[in-house]
Design an enzyme around this catalytic site. Structure first.
Site, PDB file in Angstrom:
ATOM      1  N   LYS A  37      -0.496   6.314  12.090  1.00 34.67           N
ATOM      2  CA  LYS A  37      -0.546   6.301  10.626  1.00 34.67           C
ATOM      3  C   LYS A  37      -1.957   6.634  10.166  1.00 34.67           C
ATOM      4  O   LYS A  37      -2.921   5.975  10.570  1.00 34.67           O
ATOM      5  CB  LYS A  37      -0.133   4.925  10.086  1.00 34.67           C
ATOM      6  CG  LYS A  37      -0.083   4.886   8.565  1.00 34.67           C
ATOM      7  CD  LYS A  37       0.507   3.586   8.080  1.00 34.67           C
ATOM      8  CE  LYS A  37      -0.522   2.514   7.866  1.00 34.67           C
ATOM      9  NZ  LYS A  37      -1.276   2.627   6.613  1.00 34.67           N
ATOM     10  N   ASP A  64       0.106   8.141   5.110  1.00 39.22           N
ATOM     11  CA  ASP A  64       0.376   7.026   4.187  1.00 39.22           C
ATOM     12  C   ASP A  64      -0.582   7.085   2.997  1.00 39.22           C
ATOM     13  O   ASP A  64      -1.574   6.372   2.953  1.00 39.22           O
ATOM     14  CB  ASP A  64       0.215   5.699   4.959  1.00 39.22           C
ATOM     15  CG  ASP A  64       0.560   4.498   4.111  1.00 39.22           C
ATOM     16  OD1 ASP A  64       1.298   4.648   3.118  1.00 39.22           O
ATOM     17  OD2 ASP A  64       0.089   3.392   4.445  1.00 39.22           O
ATOM     18  N   LYS A  66       0.657   6.854  -0.235  1.00 45.48           N
ATOM     19  CA  LYS A  66       1.339   6.135  -1.331  1.00 45.48           C
ATOM     20  C   LYS A  66       1.188   6.891  -2.651  1.00 45.48           C
ATOM     21  O   LYS A  66       0.582   6.418  -3.614  1.00 45.48           O
ATOM     22  CB  LYS A  66       0.800   4.709  -1.454  1.00 45.48           C
ATOM     23  CG  LYS A  66       1.023   3.877  -0.203  1.00 45.48           C
ATOM     24  CD  LYS A  66       0.686   2.421  -0.404  1.00 45.48           C
ATOM     25  CE  LYS A  66       0.945   1.603   0.836  1.00 45.48           C
ATOM     26  NZ  LYS A  66       0.058   1.911   1.976  1.00 45.48           N
ATOM     27  N   ASP A  69       2.329  10.009  -9.013  1.00 48.70           N
ATOM     28  CA  ASP A  69       1.764  10.944  -9.997  1.00 48.70           C
ATOM     29  C   ASP A  69       2.934  11.635 -10.697  1.00 48.70           C
ATOM     30  O   ASP A  69       4.083  11.256 -10.479  1.00 48.70           O
ATOM     31  CB  ASP A  69       0.855  11.955  -9.263  1.00 48.70           C
ATOM     32  CG  ASP A  69      -0.274  12.472 -10.156  1.00 48.70           C
ATOM     33  OD1 ASP A  69       0.015  12.774 -11.331  1.00 48.70           O
ATOM     34  OD2 ASP A  69      -1.409  12.564  -9.685  1.00 48.70           O
ATOM     35  N   THR A 128       2.923  -5.575  -0.796  1.00 49.07           N
ATOM     36  CA  THR A 128       3.026  -6.970  -0.329  1.00 49.07           C
ATOM     37  C   THR A 128       1.799  -7.791  -0.730  1.00 49.07           C
ATOM     38  O   THR A 128       1.786  -9.005  -0.587  1.00 49.07           O
ATOM     39  CB  THR A 128       3.214  -7.026   1.203  1.00 49.07           C
ATOM     40  OG1 THR A 128       2.268  -6.139   1.785  1.00 49.07           O
ATOM     41  CG2 THR A 128       4.602  -6.618   1.612  1.00 49.07           C
ATOM     42  N   ARG A 219      -4.612  -3.677  13.354  1.00 49.20           N
ATOM     43  CA  ARG A 219      -5.665  -4.418  14.047  1.00 49.20           C
ATOM     44  C   ARG A 219      -5.287  -5.122  15.357  1.00 49.20           C
ATOM     45  O   ARG A 219      -6.107  -5.133  16.278  1.00 49.20           O
ATOM     46  CB  ARG A 219      -6.331  -5.387  13.060  1.00 49.20           C
ATOM     47  CG  ARG A 219      -7.187  -4.650  12.046  1.00 49.20           C
ATOM     48  CD  ARG A 219      -7.485  -5.473  10.826  1.00 49.20           C
ATOM     49  NE  ARG A 219      -6.279  -5.655  10.008  1.00 49.20           N
ATOM     50  CZ  ARG A 219      -6.245  -6.312   8.861  1.00 49.20           C
ATOM     51  NH1 ARG A 219      -7.349  -6.849   8.399  1.00 49.20           N
ATOM     52  NH2 ARG A 219      -5.121  -6.417   8.183  1.00 49.20           N
TER      53      ARG A 219
HETATM   54  O1  C5P Z   1      -4.091  -4.143  10.684  1.00 50.47           O
HETATM   55  P1  C5P Z   1      -2.714  -4.360  10.122  1.00 50.47           P
HETATM   56  O2  C5P Z   1      -1.646  -4.492  11.204  1.00 50.47           O
HETATM   57  O3  C5P Z   1      -2.675  -5.474   9.112  1.00 50.47           O
HETATM   58  O4  C5P Z   1      -2.398  -2.997   9.362  1.00 50.47           O
HETATM   59  C1  C5P Z   1      -1.238  -2.821   8.590  1.00 50.47           C
HETATM   60  C2  C5P Z   1      -1.233  -1.451   7.982  1.00 50.47           C
HETATM   61  O5  C5P Z   1      -0.105  -1.355   7.114  1.00 50.47           O
HETATM   62  C3  C5P Z   1      -2.457  -1.132   7.140  1.00 50.47           C
HETATM   63  O6  C5P Z   1      -2.717   0.260   7.282  1.00 50.47           O
HETATM   64  C4  C5P Z   1      -2.010  -1.425   5.718  1.00 50.47           C
HETATM   65  O7  C5P Z   1      -2.647  -0.616   4.779  1.00 50.47           O
HETATM   66  C5  C5P Z   1      -0.525  -1.076   5.780  1.00 50.47           C
HETATM   67  N1  C5P Z   1       0.307  -1.766   4.796  1.00 50.47           N
HETATM   68  C6  C5P Z   1       0.369  -3.141   4.709  1.00 50.47           C
HETATM   69  N2  C5P Z   1       1.172  -3.725   3.754  1.00 50.47           N
HETATM   70  C7  C5P Z   1       1.895  -2.965   2.927  1.00 50.47           C
HETATM   71  C8  C5P Z   1       1.846  -1.576   3.021  1.00 50.47           C
HETATM   72  C9  C5P Z   1       1.022  -1.008   3.991  1.00 50.47           C
HETATM   73  O8  C5P Z   1      -0.274  -3.845   5.470  1.00 50.47           O
HETATM   74  N3  C5P Z   1       2.673  -3.525   2.063  1.00 50.47           N
END
Ligand code: C5P
Length: 241
Positions: A37, A64, A66, A69, A128, A219
């Protein structure tokens, strides 16, 4: 040991880093990951050069950004994503039915004209990071879950291929909106990883059990001392939860 292909392909690794060098370093370590991603930070910094590098390494790209527009602009961005052969793109359902319809039509037409695979278009319902109070502040009086469902229905009607949603929402969406929308869950944490800033997390196995088709994990893999080992550990947990 190599992970089962169908399990490894359920996991998309989020490259939430700023530089191409760091991103490619991770990609080279994560040999068993097929889809990465690329989000706002990395794309703003490294753009399509990085996308080309990922293709050169044989990887799929989930772009991604998002998008939100006017319909013409979003359709144009879908066209650009198609030209760069991205596999998946995200747009906000709040952009409206017409915006989503135009985006879906653009992807379908381009695919039919060229015979190339259609990128999957995924709608984001409510971020979220937002809670009920935040919605009220924005003037939205509907309850959060109802608003998520309302947007999910609109996304389906407009021809979106799937939704990005919290693992807590998967069951509700599959039950109310149907099983044919692809469900992608971020907010995933194996029991052995820190939750970082994610507030409501679920383990990979729980999320899949609840119906998620794909998981986005950042992460716990990218910041592990051995990223490939962390990824393989998650695959093993999906195999025998
Ligand atoms: O590091 P982590 O596992 O928290 O990363 C989650 C990824 O998913 C990040 O790139 C974050 O921007 C994305 N994301 C999220 N919650 C959402 C939509 C996207 O954590 N509702």
């Amino acid at each position: 040991m190599e992970p089962k292909k169908e399990l490894a392909e359920k996991i998309i690794v989020a490259l939430d880093v700023r530089t191409k060098d760091r991103a490619l370093d991770l990609v080279k370590q994560l040999k068993n990951v097929q889809t990465f991603k690329v989000g706002l930070e990395l794309f703003t910094s490294e753009g399509t050069l990085l996308i080309q590098e990922l293709h050169r390494l044989g990887k799929n790209i989930f772009l991604d950004l998002k998008m939100h527009d006017i319909p013409n602009t979003v359709a144009g961005a879908v066209r650009s994503g198609f030209i760069h052969k991205v596999s998946m793109m995200t747009l906000h359902a709040f952009g409206g039915v017409e915006m989503m319809r135009r985006a879906a039509a653009e992807a379908k037409n381009l695919s039919e004209e060229t015979g190339e695979a259609k990128p999957l278009l995924l709608a984001v319902t409510i971020l979220t990071s937002l809670k009920g109070d935040d919605l009220r502040q924005l003037g939205i009086k509907t309850k959060l879950d109802d608003q998520v469902l309302k947007l999910a229905f609109l996304a389906k009607k407009a021809g979106m291929d799937g939704l990005v949603c919290s693992p807590r929402e998967t069951k509700m969406i599959k039950k109310e909106v149907g099983k044919d929308l692809l469900i992608v869950n971020p907010g995933i944490r194996p029991s052995w990883a820190s939750s970082d800033d994610q507030k409501r997390v679920m383990t990979p196995a729980q999320a899949v059990k609840n119906g998620a088709d794909l998981l986005v994990i950042g992460r716990p893999v990218t910041q592990a001392s051995e990223p490939e080992e962390a990824f393989l550990r998650i695959c093993r947990e999906l195999d025998s939860p």
